[in-house]
Design an enzyme around this catalytic site. Structure first.
Site, PDB file in Angstrom:
ATOM      1  N   ASN A   9      -8.469   4.134  -2.532  1.00 39.59           N
ATOM      2  CA  ASN A   9      -7.798   2.980  -1.951  1.00 39.59           C
ATOM      3  C   ASN A   9      -7.062   2.226  -3.056  1.00 39.59           C
ATOM      4  O   ASN A   9      -7.166   2.578  -4.235  1.00 39.59           O
ATOM      5  CB  ASN A   9      -8.820   2.078  -1.260  1.00 39.59           C
ATOM      6  CG  ASN A   9      -8.224   1.322  -0.085  1.00 39.59           C
ATOM      7  OD1 ASN A   9      -7.010   1.198   0.038  1.00 39.59           O
ATOM      8  ND2 ASN A   9      -9.079   0.800   0.780  1.00 39.59           N
ATOM      9  N   HIS A  61      -1.640   1.544   6.946  1.00 38.23           N
ATOM     10  CA  HIS A  61      -2.118   1.616   5.569  1.00 38.23           C
ATOM     11  C   HIS A  61      -1.849   3.013   5.020  1.00 38.23           C
ATOM     12  O   HIS A  61      -1.874   4.004   5.770  1.00 38.23           O
ATOM     13  CB  HIS A  61      -3.619   1.306   5.537  1.00 38.23           C
ATOM     14  CG  HIS A  61      -4.163   1.033   4.172  1.00 38.23           C
ATOM     15  ND1 HIS A  61      -3.514   0.276   3.233  1.00 38.23           N
ATOM     16  CD2 HIS A  61      -5.319   1.447   3.566  1.00 38.23           C
ATOM     17  CE1 HIS A  61      -4.246   0.210   2.120  1.00 38.23           C
ATOM     18  NE2 HIS A  61      -5.340   0.917   2.306  1.00 38.23           N
ATOM     19  N   CYS A  81       0.834  -1.202   0.000  1.00 42.51           N
ATOM     20  CA  CYS A  81       0.000   0.000   0.000  1.00 42.51           C
ATOM     21  C   CYS A  81       0.869   1.253   0.000  1.00 42.51           C
ATOM     22  O   CYS A  81       0.510   2.281  -0.587  1.00 42.51           O
ATOM     23  CB  CYS A  81      -0.922   0.011   1.204  1.00 42.51           C
ATOM     24  SG  CYS A  81      -0.063   0.121   2.802  1.00 42.51           S
TER      25      CYS A  81
END
Length: 431
Positions: free
Chosen positions: A277, A256, A85
Site C-alpha cells: 500500500n 484505489h 494512489c
C-alpha cells in the site's frame, strides 16, 4: 478522566470514518478527452505463460533467495492528504522493476513522484492530488522520463502538492518543477533548474491481456510486481491490521491503486496476494497487506492491472564514463569539461533576459525566502524546461527488446549497453 479521553478519541475516529468516503477517492473519475487507443499499449509483449500447477505455490519479490528486490515504501498522505494512489502504486511498481532489471545493484532508485504531480496535468496526464490513472504515469515517463528524488527541492522529495500551486495562468511546468539544484553563488542563495538529470524511461507498458489470477501471477513471476486497482471500504481502511483481508461484496467503488508483489497460501489452504500500500510503513504489516486470491476480492482481479518495463540508459552512461555528472546535470565528457567552475553562467542554457515567464509572478525583492536564478536575478526563469529535452524518450525497438529480455531473464546473466548485470545483486562488471 481516562474514560473521557477514550470517548473523545472514539468520537474523532468516527468523524474521520464518516468523511473518509468523500476524500478517499484517488483515481480519476472521468476524462475530458479519452486516451487514444494507440497510447494504451507501448511495445506490448505478453509475459511468458505457465499453468497454475507450474507456478510456485509462493512467490515474493521481497524475499528472493533471502534478498529483497523491492525499494522502500512511501506514504501519499503526508505532509497533507493528496489523492495520489494512482501515482504511488505505479511508480512503486516501476522502481521495483528497475531494481530487478538492474540485477539488484545499488544504490536503489526512488523515482521523483512529485514531478508527475507538478507537471503531468499540463499534458493531460492526471489531475494531481485530485486523482489520475496508471496510464497517466506511464505515458508521462514514456515521453519525458523521471529523475530520482534527489532532484526535488522545496518541500522535500514529496510535498503532496500539485500543478495548481503555479497559478491558474500556468500553461506549462516550470523548470524547477522537474529538477532543481540550489547553492550559494556570488553570496546569494541561488536555485536553478537542472535540465539534464539522470532520467528513467519506459521501453514498454500495457494492461494485462486477460483478467484473473493466472495472468497476474505469470506477469509477477516472470517480469516483476504489477499495479492493480481495488475497491476499498471503511472496514479495510481502518480495520485491517494483519492476516488475510477477506472479500466484502458490498465494496464496489474502485477508488484505489496498489502494487502486488507476490502471493502465498496459508496452511488451511487460503490463498492470498501480497500487496504493498502507499499509506506508510505503520499501516498493516510494514506497509503491506494480504488479501484473498482467486475470488476477485475487492475487485482486484477484474483486469485493471498494469505492467511497465523501465530503462536506465542515463545511469549506465554515467557508470561507464560515457557521461559525467555536474552541478547542472549529466553531460558528455567534452561538454562537462567545458563547464566553467562555480559562480559563472551555465554554458548550455540561455537565461530569459531577466523577464519572467507568464506562469510566474515576480516575488517581492525583500522576500528572504526567494531563491534567485543563476545570475542573481530574483525570480528569473529559463527559455526551456527539462521537459523540452526528452532525450531518449522513445526507445528503439532493440532497446525495448533488451529491456524485455532483462526482465524475463532475471535468473540469468544479462548484457545491457556498457554494463553486464548479474541477477540478484551480484556486482556489475564493466564489459
Amino acid at each position: 478522566m481516562r474514560t473521557a479521553a477514550w470517548a473523545a478519541l472514539a468520537l474523532t475516529l468516527l468523524l474521520a470514518a464518516a468523511v473518509r468516503p468523500a476524500a478517499a477517492g484517488c483515481r480519476r473519475r472521468q476524462r475530458t478527452e479519452p486516451v487514444p487507443p494507440e497510447d494504451m499499449y507501448f511495445n506490448h509483449q505478453p509475459a511468458p505463460q505457465k499453468t497454475l500447477e507450474e507456478l510456485p505455490k509462493e512467490w515474493d519479490w521481497n524475499n528472493v533467495d533471502g534478498r529483497s528486490m523491492l525499494v522502500p515504501s512511501w506514504n501519499q498522505h503526508i505532509p497533507q492528504y493528496c489523492g495520489s494512489c494512482w501515482l504511488h502504486g505505479t511508480t512503486s511498481m516501476i522502481q521495483d522493476r528497475l531494481k530487478i532489471v538492474k540485477g539488484g545493484i545499488g544504490p536503489d532508485v526512488m523515482l521523483a513522484r512529485q514531478v508527475v504531480l507538478n507537471c503531468g496535468a499540463f499534458h493531460g496526464y492526471g489531475q494531481g492530488c485530485d486523482g489520475g490513472d496508471v496510464i497517466d504515469v506511464v505515458r508521462y515517463m514514456k515521453h519525458f522520463g523521471l529523475p530520482d528524488e534527489s532532484c526535488q527541492a522545496r518541500g522535500g522529495p514529496y510535498s503532496a502538492t500539485d500543478h495548481t500551486k503555479y497559478g491558474k495562468a500556468a500553461t506549462r511546468c516550470p523548470g524547477e518543477g522537474y529538477c532543481t539544484n540550489c547553492m550559494p553563488l556570488k553570496g546569494k542563495d541561488t536555485c536553478w533548474p537542472v535540465h539534464t538529470p539522470i532520467r528513467y524511461y519506459l521501453s514498454a507498458y500495457g494492461k494485462m491481456d486477460e483478467p484473473g489470477e493466472l495472468g497476474m501471477m505469470n506477469e509477477i513471476y516472470h517480469r516483476g510486481p504489477i499495479t492493480c486497482s481495488m475497491a476499498t471500504h471503511e472496514g479495510f481502511d481502518y480495520g485491517y491490521h494483519h492476516g488475510v483481508a477477506r472479500n466484502n461484496p458490498n465494496a464496489t467503488d474502485v477508488d484505489h491503486d496498489v502494487e502486488i508483489v507476490g502471493w502465498g497460501e496459508q496452511e488451511d489452504g487460503l490463498k492470498y496476494w501480497l500487496v504493498r500500500n502507499s499509506w506508510g510503513s505503520y499501516f498493516g504489516q510494514l506497509g503491506f497487506f494480504k488479501i484473498e486470491r482467486g475470488v476477485n476480492a475487492l475487485r482486484m482481479e477484474e483486469g485493471d492491472c498494469w505492467y511497465a518495463i523501465p530503462t536506465w540508459q542515463d545511469e549506465q552512461d554515467v557508470r561507464s564514463g560515457k557521461k559525467e555528472g555536474t552541478m547542472w546535470g549529466i553531460f558528455d565528457k567534452e561538454e562537462a569539461e567545458a563547464i566553467i567552475p562555480e559562480g559563472h553562467r551555465h554554458p548550455h542554457f540561455k537565461h530569459h533576459d531577466g523577464q519572467l515567464a507568464a506562469q510566474h509572478a515576480a516575488p517581492a525583492e525583500g522576500d528572504d525566502d526567494v531563491a534567485t536564478s543563476w545570475d542573481g536575478t530574483v525570480g528569473g526563469t529559463y527559455d526551456n524546461t527539462p521537459e523540452d529535452h526528452p532525450d531518449g524518450a522513445v526507445p528503439t525497438q532493440q532497446q525495448a527488446q533488451e529491456a524485455q529480455q532483462a526482465l524475463a531473464g532475471v535468473q540469468q546473466v544479462q548484457a545491457q549497453a556498457s554494463l553486464r548485470v548479474r541477477p540478484f545483486g551480484a556486482a556489475a562488471e564493466q564489459a
